[in-house]
Every structure is written in structure tokens, then in C-alpha cells.
Design an enzyme around this catalytic site. Structure first.
Site, short mmCIF file in Angstrom:
data_model
loop_
_atom_site.label_atom_id
_atom_site.label_comp_id
_atom_site.label_asym_id
_atom_site.label_seq_id
_atom_site.Cartn_x
_atom_site.Cartn_y
_atom_site.Cartn_z
N SER A 194 0.82 -1.21 0.00
CA SER A 194 0.00 0.00 0.00
C SER A 194 0.86 1.26 0.00
O SER A 194 1.97 1.27 0.55
CB SER A 194 -0.86 0.00 1.27
OG SER A 194 -1.47 1.25 1.46
N TYR A 244 -1.81 0.24 10.57
CA TYR A 244 -2.08 -0.41 9.27
C TYR A 244 -0.86 -0.29 8.36
O TYR A 244 -0.40 -1.28 7.78
CB TYR A 244 -3.30 0.24 8.60
CG TYR A 244 -3.50 -0.17 7.15
CD1 TYR A 244 -3.97 -1.44 6.83
CD2 TYR A 244 -3.19 0.70 6.11
CE1 TYR A 244 -4.12 -1.84 5.50
CE2 TYR A 244 -3.35 0.33 4.77
CZ TYR A 244 -3.82 -0.94 4.48
OH TYR A 244 -3.97 -1.33 3.16
P1 NAD Z 1 -11.32 -5.88 1.08
O1 NAD Z 1 -11.59 -5.67 2.53
O2 NAD Z 1 -12.49 -5.79 0.15
O3 NAD Z 1 -10.59 -7.27 0.83
C1 NAD Z 1 -9.84 -7.93 1.80
C2 NAD Z 1 -10.31 -9.38 1.82
O4 NAD Z 1 -9.50 -10.12 2.75
C3 NAD Z 1 -11.76 -9.52 2.28
O5 NAD Z 1 -12.47 -10.39 1.40
C4 NAD Z 1 -11.65 -10.12 3.67
O6 NAD Z 1 -12.78 -10.92 4.01
C5 NAD Z 1 -10.36 -10.92 3.55
N1 NAD Z 1 -9.67 -11.12 4.83
C6 NAD Z 1 -9.41 -10.19 5.78
N2 NAD Z 1 -8.75 -10.76 6.80
C7 NAD Z 1 -8.60 -12.07 6.48
C8 NAD Z 1 -7.99 -13.17 7.14
N3 NAD Z 1 -7.43 -13.04 8.36
N4 NAD Z 1 -8.01 -14.37 6.53
C9 NAD Z 1 -8.60 -14.52 5.31
N5 NAD Z 1 -9.18 -13.52 4.65
C10 NAD Z 1 -9.17 -12.30 5.23
O7 NAD Z 1 -10.20 -4.82 0.70
P2 NAD Z 1 -9.56 -4.48 -0.72
O8 NAD Z 1 -9.71 -3.02 -0.90
O9 NAD Z 1 -10.01 -5.41 -1.78
O10 NAD Z 1 -8.00 -4.73 -0.41
C11 NAD Z 1 -7.28 -5.81 -0.98
C12 NAD Z 1 -5.80 -5.63 -0.66
O11 NAD Z 1 -5.31 -4.42 -1.25
C13 NAD Z 1 -5.50 -5.52 0.84
O12 NAD Z 1 -4.29 -6.23 1.09
C14 NAD Z 1 -5.29 -4.04 1.06
O13 NAD Z 1 -4.43 -3.78 2.16
C15 NAD Z 1 -4.67 -3.63 -0.27
N6 NAD Z 1 -4.85 -2.21 -0.60
C16 NAD Z 1 -6.09 -1.75 -0.97
C17 NAD Z 1 -6.22 -0.40 -1.31
C18 NAD Z 1 -7.54 0.18 -1.75
O14 NAD Z 1 -7.57 1.38 -2.08
N7 NAD Z 1 -8.63 -0.59 -1.80
C19 NAD Z 1 -5.12 0.47 -1.27
C20 NAD Z 1 -3.89 -0.05 -0.86
C21 NAD Z 1 -3.77 -1.39 -0.56
#
Ligand code: NAD
Length: 309
Positions: free
Chosen positions: A119, A143
């Protein structure tokens, strides 16, 4: 066209916002499995025919079973709320740092490539923008620290054990299926409020900048990461374009079918003023090229055609 065919792939967090779009792109040509505890993900976002296991990535037995015979792991599972991480830093460390270590360790036993979701939060408040990957990493939330640990573990597993890892540092992703609300993305939150005729509430003066990248471009980056020879390093994934939150609110109010009020409230504590990606490395090395401009992405989100300029 995915560039990845006939492989067995595991998508952790595959029922989530980004993960489910990646699964959609992979499912036709590959044998796809998902491991997700549904803490924020939704079962309904998983296409039929994809093997789904509801489990925590910290459940080693479930992780090992899901990893069996896998060629590539896309590791997206994470606890994702900055605010929540301030309330429960230990949980964020466990899921994001220890959880990534568990995924890397299980992948090492299979010699599977791992594409790790990092991130822009690893940079904290950057000294210069746009940020390159060489910018100091000084995260400003639990985070961000937990994502930086994951980011470093991926590099160290490449250097130390020769595991093929690629780390993608996402900026502000938006698109269909993103959650609205306190812990959701600002685009989803504004879009949801605009659809319901509620005011768009800007925290701070609206002059803070973000690099909003469409989820389809993030999928593209993941597919490139799955096949690149340039493993063992981290790449910024954004668009290289910046938008102020005030501009975003104005754009979204234009897409709403009624006039939407824009109001201002106190800045979010610890909010980063400027966030902007230098994507030269991903462009030059991975061949990554963002394809969706913000106005097009917003138009698609509202089911409209792009505004004529
Ligand atoms: P999201 O919350 O929709 O997806 C995360 C998924 O991980 C969910 O389906 C959740 O149920 C699952 N999860 C959480 N903890 C878990 C665990 N302990 N075991 C198994 N599954 C678990 O979020 P997203 O926006 O799709 O993010 C996806 C990735 O991208 C993450 O790693 C996040 O840190 C990273 N990210 C996202 C953004 C953004 O703007 N959306 C920006 C930077 C980084």
C-alpha cells in the site's frame, strides 16, 4: 486476455473488492482457489466454479491445504481499515504481518510465486510527491506498519530463499463492489451518498490530493506481476495523476442525477496531505499502463457515458 493460462492460482482475500475482480479475470483460463474469512469480503462476489474455502490465513492447516499444488498466489487478504488499526494494532499486526509471513512460508514449501498487496500507506506522509519506490518508508498508522512488514517480508523471502515474490504498492483503488462508509473508499462513499441525495462530506479543506486508480488497472498490474522476470521488488501502482478530494466531490456531484451539496468537516486525524504515485518503475519494468481515466471510471460507476468536456 490474462497472460496467465492453465495455472493453479490461489487468491487470498478473493471474496473482497480487489480480489473478486482479479478472480473474475483469472477464472476462465486458470484453476482458481480462494481463501477468505469473509470478515469484509462477500461470498456472493465469488463466481461459481471457483473453489472457495472460508478460513483465516492464520489457520495454517487451511492455508497449507489451499496452497497444495499452487503455481501463483495473489495475496490480498488483509485487515484494511486505518482507523480500526489504531483501535486494534495487535489484530492488524497478526493478520497483515504474521499472516503474510504465513502465506510466504506456505508458498516457499510449494515454490509458488507470491504477488503481495502492499500500500501507499507504507510511505506515510511522503517528503516529496510524486513518490518513487526509493522514498523513505515512514508509515503513520499501525495499518501502514503492518503493510510495510508484509512488503519487506516479500523482498526478504526473494533475497534469502530465492522465492519469486512481487510487491505491488497500491494507491487509492476504486471501482464497482467497493464498500462505502467509514472504513470504505472515498469514491464509494461519495458515490453512495450522491445516489441517495445526501451531502458529500469532505474531511478537511478538500485540497488534499490522491491518486485514484481503477480496479481494472490493479488487476492488470497483478497479471503482469504474475509473469514478470523482475521479481524481488516493490512497484507503485497508481495512475501518476492526482486529484484533490474537492475535485473528486465536484466530479461525483456532476454524475448524480440531482444536485448534491458538498460540506466540510474537521480533517481526519493523521490524514495524509498529498499522495501521488510515480509509476515509472512499473511502467518501464512490468509494462504496466493505466487505461481508465478517473472521469471514465466514475462514469462507468454511475452507469453513464463519459461527460463531454
Ligand atoms: P477488502 O476488505 O475488500 O478485501 C480484503 C479481503 O480479505 C476480504 O475479502 C476479507 O474478508 C479478507 N480477509 C481479511 N482478513 C482475512 C484473514 N485473516 N483471513 C482470510 N481472509 C481475510 O479490501 P480491498 O480493498 O479489496 O483490499 C485488498 C488488498 O489491497 C489488501 O491487502 C489491502 O491492504 C490492499 N490495498 C487496498 C487499497 C484500496 O484502495 N482498496 C489500497 C492499498 C492497498
Amino acid at each position: 486476455m490474462t497472460g496467465l493460462y492453465g495455472r493453479t492460482v490461489l487468491v487470498t482475500g478473493g471474496a473482497g473488492f480487489v480480489g473478486s475482480h482479479l478472480v473474475d479475470a483469472l477464472a476462465e483460463d486458470n484453476n482458481v482457489r480462494i481463501l477468505d474469512d469473509l470478515s469484509t469480503g462477500r461470498r456472493g462476489q465469488v463466481p461459481s466454479g471457483v473453489r472457495f474455502r472460508e478460513a483465516d490465513i492464520l489457520d495454517t492447516a487451511a492455508l497449507d491445504a489451499a496452497m497444495d499444488g499452487v503455481d501463483v498466489v495473489f495475496h490480498l487478504a488483509a485487515a484494511v481499515s486505518v482507523a480500526e488499526s489504531i483501535a486494534m494494532p495487535d489484530r492488524y499486526h497478526a493478520v497483515n504481518a504474521t499472516g503474510t509471513l504465513a502465506v510466504l512460508e506456505a508458498a516457499r514449501r510449494q515454490d509458488a510465486r507470491v504477488v503481495v498487496a502492499s500500500s501507499a500507506a507504507v510511505y506515510g506522509a511522503p517528503e516529496t510527491v510524486p513518490v518513487t519506490e526509493a522514498e523513505p518508508t515512514t508509515p503513520s498508522s499501525p495499518y501502514g506498519v503492518s503493510k510495510l512488514a508484509a512488503d519487506h517480508y516479500a523482498r526478504v523471502y526473494a533475497d534469502t530463499y530465492g522465492l519469486e515474490t512481487v510487491t505491488l504498492r497500491y494507491f487509492n483503488i476504486y471501482g464497482p463492489r467497493q464498500r462505502a462508509g467509514a472504513d470504505g473508499g472515498v469514491v464509494a462513499t461519495f458515490a453512495d451518498r450522491a445516489r441517495h441525495g445526501k451531502p458529500l462530506v469532505i474531511e478537511g479543506d478538500g485540497e488534499q490530493t490522491r491518486d485514484f486508480v481503477h480496479v481494472s488497472d490493479v488487476v492488470q498490474a497483478n497479471l503482469l506481476a504474475a509473469t514478470t522476470d523482475a521479481t524481488g521488488r516493490a512497484y507503485n501502482i497508481g495512475t501518476g495523476e492526482t486529484t484533490t478530494v474537492g475535485e473528486l466531490a465536484a466530479l461525483i456531484s456532476d454524475y448524480a442525477d440531482r444536485r448534491v451539496e458538498i460540506t466540510y468537516t474537521d480533517p481526519r486525524p493523521g490524514d495524509i496531505r498529498h499522495s501521488s504515485a510515480d509509476i515509472s518503475l512499473a511502467r518501464d519494468v512490468l509494462g504496466y499502463e493505466p487505461t481508465v481515466a478517473l472521469d471514465e471510471g466514475l462514469a462507468a460507476l454511475f452507469g453513464a457515458t463519459a461527460m463531454e468536456q
